[in-house]
Design a protein around this motif. Sequence first.
Motif, short mmCIF file in Angstrom:
data_model
loop_
_atom_site.label_atom_id
_atom_site.label_comp_id
_atom_site.label_asym_id
_atom_site.label_seq_id
_atom_site.Cartn_x
_atom_site.Cartn_y
_atom_site.Cartn_z
N GLN A 1 0.83 -1.21 0.00
CA GLN A 1 0.00 0.00 0.00
C GLN A 1 0.86 1.25 0.00
OE1 GLN A 1 -2.47 -0.76 3.43
NE2 GLN A 1 -3.97 -1.95 2.25
N VAL B 1 -4.17 -6.47 -1.00
CA VAL B 1 -3.69 -5.09 -0.87
C VAL B 1 -4.82 -4.07 -0.96
CG1 VAL B 1 -2.19 -3.34 -1.93
CG2 VAL B 1 -1.39 -5.72 -1.69
N TRP C 1 -8.58 0.83 3.28
CA TRP C 1 -7.55 1.52 2.49
C TRP C 1 -8.06 1.85 1.09
CZ3 TRP C 1 -4.68 0.22 -1.97
CH2 TRP C 1 -3.65 1.11 -2.27
#
Length: 198
Positions: A70, A101, A106
Amino acid sequence: MHALIVVGHHDPQSLTHALAHQVAEGLAHVGHSSEIADLASEGFDPRFGLADHAVHRRQAAPPADVLKEQARIDSADALVLVYPIYWWSLPALLKGWVERVFSNGWAFDYEGGNTVKKLHGMKVHLVGVAGADAGTFERHGYGEAMRVQIEHGIFDYCGAEVLSSILLDDSEGLDPVGHLHHAYALGKDLFADCQAVA
């Protein structure tokens, strides 16, 4: 400008790797930097396991290997994925990288039935390497299916913008020189729009 070039192929002598290096050389030719993330040689584990499931459920922080990936993406101005097409999709190595990921919290926020896209501003370029010819892809509708599952199903879901999606077909039957030139040209032109604005 800086690009992260992610390679989803296990063989460092493959055409896929050669294409990734050509993208990097094209970028360097016009003064840009790049990093090649060779998932296989770096030993990235693509298996979505219990730790990843806990991240998705917001019960734990992402593992160190996911945080590293990331951070590499966050430090790049563009993301370039270079991969062979296996069974009409991403190879397992690259698909697992995406699954682990591009995590909840995120890449997107999913809570209470609502999804918030968090990767607005991310610019993505896709370079798929196919053994079949273009006619086969079009005749069976696989080209459109891949656009739906990769461009829309992954990147649009997170708010990222796919600026180019190239299918380099008949990779096992043609002389690869044309494909290598295409990858080099992609690298040279990757940030052309950004330069024109600046």
